[in-house]
Design a protein around this motif. Sequence first.
Motif, mmCIF file in Angstrom:
data_model
loop_
_atom_site.group_PDB
_atom_site.id
_atom_site.type_symbol
_atom_site.label_atom_id
_atom_site.label_comp_id
_atom_site.label_asym_id
_atom_site.label_seq_id
_atom_site.Cartn_x
_atom_site.Cartn_y
_atom_site.Cartn_z
ATOM 1 N N LEU A 56 0.812 -1.220 0.000
ATOM 2 C CA LEU A 56 0.000 0.000 0.000
ATOM 3 C C LEU A 56 0.842 1.265 0.000
ATOM 4 O O LEU A 56 0.433 2.285 -0.544
ATOM 5 C CB LEU A 56 -0.948 0.021 1.199
ATOM 6 N N TYR A 57 2.024 1.201 0.594
ATOM 7 C CA TYR A 57 2.908 2.360 0.611
ATOM 8 C C TYR A 57 4.004 2.266 -0.442
ATOM 9 O O TYR A 57 4.834 3.158 -0.545
ATOM 10 C CB TYR A 57 3.518 2.559 2.001
ATOM 11 N N VAL B 298 -9.101 2.489 1.376
ATOM 12 C CA VAL B 298 -7.713 2.749 1.754
ATOM 13 C C VAL B 298 -7.489 4.249 1.913
ATOM 14 O O VAL B 298 -6.995 4.714 2.934
ATOM 15 C CB VAL B 298 -6.731 2.174 0.711
ATOM 16 N N TYR C 237 -4.276 5.898 7.141
ATOM 17 C CA TYR C 237 -3.451 5.825 5.932
ATOM 18 C C TYR C 237 -2.867 7.210 5.652
ATOM 19 O O TYR C 237 -3.587 8.198 5.564
ATOM 20 C CB TYR C 237 -4.293 5.362 4.742
ATOM 21 N N ARG D 157 -1.008 9.320 3.029
ATOM 22 C CA ARG D 157 -0.589 9.426 1.621
ATOM 23 C C ARG D 157 0.817 9.993 1.470
ATOM 24 O O ARG D 157 1.527 9.662 0.542
ATOM 25 C CB ARG D 157 -1.554 10.317 0.844
#
Length: 81
Positions: free
Chosen positions: A13-14, A30, A36, A38
């Motif tokens: 995800l990162y 997400v 989360y 960004r």
Amino acid sequence: QRARAFEAYIADLYGERKLIKVQAIPLHPVLSDPAYHRTLVGAKPVGDRYLTVGAVDLVKLADGTWHVLENHFTMPFGISY
């Protein structure tokens, strides 16, 4: 196994976001999750590990099988002490 799977999920995800690209997970949940960040997309964690502390609560049922009751992959209160 569970901790390694969770680590791989966070790293994706990162990182490359393959799970989102192939639509294995939807993008909106997400991006709308307050946990989360960004701004961390593409950032490399120290030691190449996102998950540094984790635990799993296991319970043994009457029939002798084991089940995961809960995952604890967040920073526990008091760890800085």
